[in-house]
Design an enzyme around this catalytic site. Structure first.
Site, PDB file in Angstrom:
ATOM      1  N   GLN A 218       0.698  -1.316  -0.199  1.00 15.58           N
ATOM      2  CA  GLN A 218       0.000  -0.037   0.203  1.00 15.58           C
ATOM      3  C   GLN A 218       0.841   1.231  -0.247  1.00 15.58           C
ATOM      4  O   GLN A 218       0.390   2.278   0.115  1.00 15.58           O
ATOM      5  CB  GLN A 218      -0.805   0.072   1.259  1.00 15.58           C
ATOM      6  CG  GLN A 218      -2.082  -1.130   1.408  1.00 15.58           C
ATOM      7  CD  GLN A 218      -2.942  -0.872   2.408  1.00 15.58           C
ATOM      8  OE1 GLN A 218      -2.985  -1.979   3.312  1.00 15.58           O
ATOM      9  NE2 GLN A 218      -3.434   0.096   2.786  1.00 15.58           N
ATOM     10  N   ARG A 365      -9.012  -1.057   7.874  1.00 10.99           N
ATOM     11  CA  ARG A 365      -9.907  -0.101   7.110  1.00 10.99           C
ATOM     12  C   ARG A 365     -10.197   0.974   8.049  1.00 10.99           C
ATOM     13  O   ARG A 365     -11.471   1.478   8.241  1.00 10.99           O
ATOM     14  CB  ARG A 365     -11.348  -0.860   6.692  1.00 10.99           C
ATOM     15  CG  ARG A 365     -11.696   0.066   5.416  1.00 10.99           C
ATOM     16  CD  ARG A 365     -12.908  -0.629   4.653  1.00 10.99           C
ATOM     17  NE  ARG A 365     -13.396   0.320   3.854  1.00 10.99           N
ATOM     18  CZ  ARG A 365     -13.954  -0.201   2.450  1.00 10.99           C
ATOM     19  NH1 ARG A 365     -14.189  -1.244   2.538  1.00 10.99           N
ATOM     20  NH2 ARG A 365     -14.486   0.626   1.776  1.00 10.99           N
ATOM     21  N   CYS A 366      -9.195   1.737   8.610  1.00 12.70           N
ATOM     22  CA  CYS A 366      -9.374   2.640   9.781  1.00 12.70           C
ATOM     23  C   CYS A 366      -8.236   3.685   9.853  1.00 12.70           C
ATOM     24  O   CYS A 366      -7.020   3.267   9.581  1.00 12.70           O
ATOM     25  CB  CYS A 366      -9.609   2.036  10.979  1.00 12.70           C
ATOM     26  SG  CYS A 366      -9.110   2.805  12.394  1.00 12.70           S
ATOM     27  N   GLU A 735     -13.276   4.813   4.922  1.00 13.00           N
ATOM     28  CA  GLU A 735     -13.079   4.104   6.180  1.00 13.00           C
ATOM     29  C   GLU A 735     -14.303   4.843   7.095  1.00 13.00           C
ATOM     30  O   GLU A 735     -14.524   4.082   8.098  1.00 13.00           O
ATOM     31  CB  GLU A 735     -11.756   4.425   6.786  1.00 13.00           C
ATOM     32  CG  GLU A 735     -10.569   3.830   5.950  1.00 13.00           C
ATOM     33  CD  GLU A 735      -9.250   4.279   6.276  1.00 13.00           C
ATOM     34  OE1 GLU A 735      -9.242   5.542   6.771  1.00 13.00           O
ATOM     35  OE2 GLU A 735      -8.324   3.537   6.202  1.00 13.00           O
TER      36      GLU A 735
END
Lengths: 781, 169
Positions: A218, A365-366, A735
């Site tokens: 990522q 996802r935060c 998110e």
């Protein structure tokens, strides 16, 4: 003038990346196959804590097709047995004397095909002397607890202590408060489980002395820098390519030992090496999220005005602090836990602890622990409402930061950029028919049925971040874009962030289309290749649009300023006489005299004014002045089956405000996905270990990802409150739903049971957990 | 290890190969035939990313040995396009934003193709049941359901012509 539509901001442009994916023509890391490529597989520990007495690879090495077996002892000689983590800790690549978590990498085998490699893994003999594992972070902090990390100077399992806010003022308010509520909340360890696991293909070309790593990353640039620093290989000799990525969600931010071992093997053996985790390895050993043991308190007046918040958290980081938080924020942005509510003071303290578990603390996802923060405040507000007999909507309206208070300085030091919380909640309540639902609930309750309505009015904090505060390993968290406009009016955009499904190839093209007035189909977006893309810190924490999105807009505006000079030259007017309107430079007062960007682009290569450089391109490294604060109001309606304890989400409405929307179709898709990854930990997902530290949820048979059957038909709506400091007013959205959904669901379940005296349930709210409560309350069927 | 000769048809193309009996069909498709559209997402037959059609029925190719498929007909995502035209299911996924990272997509598409062959007009509930063996982590399934509904509509609209040809036999 071009007749092709521009389709810039606000258009539901179909995704440019889809034609390859729907044909099965994406290129994911495991799709890459190089001549002579060898396969690497990893021997893993069956113990959570053990001394390694002996590793015997002779049987494995004798197998046909096995090329090499790599151990920690060999890596130690190369100075690679340990690697730095992104949190200034260090992590074993391969152990030399002990293992500290179940499924830890112990040795690696290299073979001519993946089947032989898997056979050889079984043939490597490792003799262990089991040690007592420490799994509970509270026990880990007790004197005499087994030491997880004897390699450290500090002989304790305590990693760090971190605080935010004003302790003295907070304590004073709590002393004098009319009402205090408190609650322990555990947010369990969960795993992102992108459907593509992690892996890499490494190729070292002796002729060019260049190392190329295709990697599920990522953050390819940051990883290149780390690889260079760890290996000593000059950075220009390393090329990291993050090709198509099958979902990231935070799990592809850390550097895993497998990447390093594969790179070592490629350099040593002079052959391309492929390492791809299987699902069990991914689920058992890759970095985890959450695992926060929270004690929270609210101080309030009797009429429901929140005055202060006090939180202490014990954070289980596993055996290595291999999270990926910004350096100054070991607990991430958890201190945003005062949420959407105006209060006088807050104090937040977090202690990080080592245990014999795989590294924890990455996002799921935060944006850096915001899920934990939002869960805390949204649960606490409901608990306070229950204490005071207030409606959960009413208590929120009473405590919201008011629209006129923005920019709002929070008690823990954040400056919220913009928001209109009452409007968003009102929209959600009206749309779902809140009062009617409350009436229905009363009727059903009278009949003995269990129905609940839950609200979550969250504030996100994303877009890390401003260079004065945010860095990872010292690298400032700006991000970048580079745009080149070709002579015939098409363009290439390269960005420092990396899509894993978010649709950057489409949305970033729309930004450029909007800013330059070029049709979106004439703009191509590239990313993920460190040899071609400008340096950036990658995609996670909903930072792409706030950082690289801004960089793209600013770079496009730089191009437009140069284009103005060329247009003036072509129209034989002064640049000041031109205005940018309807996607063209027009002569003020004579709008029919204009030059489009396509005409200007051609002139930039064929007929530019003397004294001006030819070409039409720009680069921007954008340093955001602040973070962005998306928000939303979610309402969830659940029914509970008294016979099974099963929670059914009957209806879920998400009203999100992510500022200016670039592509409404993609935003809605992101919200659907985010809500599902909020549903998952609320009702299903939890990583569980037995008393020996063996993971009991190491496959998809035991770790339940929601399928289409468990997932409700999400309903979405929006309000739009632009960010005042972002060039487009955009805030980021990927998110928000993951952090906003869990408390809405939990609040609904607790609401369904509140008349029975239930005030809190820890997630995941499994049927067994609920049925136990129903039994205790005497309402089970 | 001993190798066994197999022959099978993949996307209409006949193939012959000698494979280890333990080789999974998904590895045969990916590593031997280089058809990398079929993905691997788990090791417990749970995720469905590897779904292909075997003699017209959807199977998880991670749970079939290549030797089992000997003599069979396999269809993968790469075999869906006809004369440069996307299959209606592929088109539906693009139109309705039924994919994000794209990793589960080929398996999801193959499952949908099989569903629509059996049931040309499925309800939302029937679609959700049919794809319950395919995990998606990005989309939340809402748009996947819409994508399959789109394809169902499109296939029904074009079906009468096809039926007419079939009826002429």
């Amino acid at each position: 003038m071009t007749t092709t539509p521009i389709r810039g901001l606000g258009h539901p442009v179909k995704r440019k990346e889809d034609p390859r994916f729907i044909r099965g023509k994406g290129t994911y890391v495991d799709d890459i196959k190089l001549p002579g490529m060898l396969y690497l597989d990893i021997v893993r520990s069956p113990y959570a804590h053990a001394r390694i007495k002996r590793i015997d690879a002779s049987k494995a090495l004798a197998m046909p097709g096995v090329v090499d077996v790599i151990t920690g002892a060999e890596l130690e000689k190369a100075g690679l047995a340990w690697m730095p983590t992104l949190m200034s800790d260090r992590q074993m690549v391969l152990p030399t004397d002990r293992v500290v978590y179940y499924a830890q990498e112990v040795a690696a085998v290299v073979a001519t095909d993946r089947y032989t490699a898997a056979d050889a893994v079984l043939a490597v003999e490792v003799e262990y002397e089991p040690l007592t594992p420490v799994l509970d972070p509270f026990k880990a902090l007790e004197p005499g607890a087994p030491l997880v990390r004897p390699d450290r100077e500090q002989k304790t399992n305590h990693i760090w202590h971190w605080e935010a806010g004003d302790k003295e003022k907070t304590d004073r308010i709590f002393q004098e408060a009319q009402v205090v509520v408190s609650q322990d909340l555990y947010i369990p360890r969960i795993h992102v489980c992108s459907i593509e696991t992690c892996g890499c293909v490494v190729n070292y070309d002796r002729a060019t002395d260049k190392l190329t790593i295709w990697m599920t990353s990522q953050a390819p640039h940051a990883h290149r820098t780390v690889f260079s620093l760890v290996s000593g290989i000059p950075e220009h000799k390393i090329r990291i390519i993050s090709p198509d990525i099958g979902g990231g969600f935070g799990g592809k931010v850390p550097v895993y030992p497998g990447y390093v071992i594969a790179t070592y093997a490629a350099l040593k053996l002079g052959k391309p090496i492929k390492w791809i985790e299987d699902r069990s390895e991914n689920l058992q050993a890759d970095t985890f999220a959450r695992d926060y043991h929270i004690h929270a308190e609210l101080a309030a007046t009797r009429d429901g005005k929140i005055r202060a918040m006090r939180v202490h958290t014990v954070a289980d980081h596993g055996a290595f602090d291999a999270a990926a938080n910004p350096s100054k924020f070991p607990a991430g942005l958890f201190s945003v836990c005062t949420g959407s509510y105006d209060m006088e003071a807050a104090h937040v303290a977090v202690d990080g602890v080592y245990t014999n578990k795989p590294p924890g603390g990455v996002a799921y996802r935060c944006s850096f622990r915001v899920t934990e923060a939002v869960h805390t405040i949204e649960r606490m507000v409901d608990i306070l409402a229950d204490e005071l007999g207030m409606d959960p909507a009413e208590i929120r309206f009473k405590n919201f930061i008011r629209p006129e208070q923005f920019p709002y300085k929070s008690p823990t030091g954040w400056e919220y950029d913009s928001g209109n919380y009452p409007a968003t909640l009102q929209k959600a309540l009206d749309a779902i028919g809140y009062q009617e639902l409350r009436r229905e609930q009363a009727e059903r309750r009278a009949r003995g049925e269990l129905m609940g309505i839950g609200i979550s009015t969250f504030t996100e904090i994303v877009g890390a971040g401003p260079s004065h505060t945010f860095d990872i390993l010292g690298i400032k968290m700006f991000d970048s874009a580079e745009i080149r406009v070709h002579p015939t009016g098409s363009a290439i955009v390269r960005i420092g962030v990396q899509t894993q499904g978010q649709g950057h190839e489409t949305t970033f093209a729309q930004i450029v289309a909007e800013e330059l007035g070029l049709p979106v189909e004439n703009i191509i977006v590239e990313h993920g290749d460190t040899d071609t893309a400008p340096y950036g810190l990658g995609t996670y924490a909903s930072r792409s649009t706030p950082t690289a999105g801004a960089a793209t807009a600013v770079a496009a505006r730089k191009i437009r300023e140069k284009a103005r000079l060329i247009a003036a030259h072509l129209l034989e007017v002064s640049p000041d006489d031109l205005e940018w309107r309807d996607y063209a430079f027009r002569v003020k007062g004579a709008p029919d005299r204009f030059k489009t960007m396509q005409e200007i682009a051609f002139a930039a290569y064929t007929n530019f004014p003397q004294g001006l450089e030819g070409g039409l391109e720009a680069v921007c490294y954008y340093d955001p002045p602040n973070l962005t604060f998306p928000f939303g109001a979610y309402v969830c309606v659940v029914d509970i089956d008294r016979g099974t304890g099963q929670v059914k989400v009957r209806e879920f409405l998400a009203v999100d405000d992510c500022g200016t929307i670039i592509n409404p179709m993609i935003v809605e898709g992101q919200i659907h996905g985010g809500l599902t990854m909020g549903l998952a930990p609320a009702l299903f997902e939890e990583i569980v270990y037995d008393e020996n530290g063996t993971m009991l949820t190491g496959t998809f048979m035991d770790y339940l990802l929601p399928t289409a059957m468990e997932t409700p038909h999400w309903k979405t709506d929006k309000t739009v409150t632009p960010s005042p400091h972002h060039p487009l007013g955009a805030k980021g959205v990927g998110e928000s739903p993951t952090i906003g959904a869990p408390p809405a669901i939990v609040n609904a379940v607790v609401d369904a049971l509140s008349h029975l005296g239930v005030r809190h349930i820890d997630i995941p709210i499994t049927p067994a957990k609920v049925y136990q409560i129903l039994l205790e309350k005497g309402v089970a069927e | 290890m001993e190798r066994v000769p197999i022959q099978l048809t993949v996307n209409g193309q006949p193939y012959q190969a000698e494979v280890e009996p333990r080789m999974l069909l998904v590895h045969f498709i990916r590593d031997v035939l280089n058809l990398t559209g079929t993905h691997i997402g788990c090791d417990t037959t749970s995720c469905g990313a590897c779904t292909v059609l075997w003699d017209g029925r959807p199977v998880k190719s991670c749970t079939v040995f290549a030797v089992q498929a000997d003599g069979g007909e396999i269809q993968t995502v790469e075999g869906l396009e006809r004369d440069g035209q996307l299959h209606p299911v592929q088109e539906g996924f693009w139109e309705e934003h039924g994919l994000q990272c794209g990793f589960c997509t080929p398996g999801m598409i193959m499952t949908a193709v099989a569903l629509l062959q059996e049931n040309p007009d499925p309800s939302e509930e029937e679609i959700r049941k049919a794809i319950a063996g395919n995990l998606c982590r990005c989309t939340g399934y809402v748009n996947i359901v819409k994508a399959i509904q789109y394809a169902a509509r499109k296939m029904r609209e074009t079906a009468p012509a096809t039926a007419g040809i079939a009826g002429g036999e």
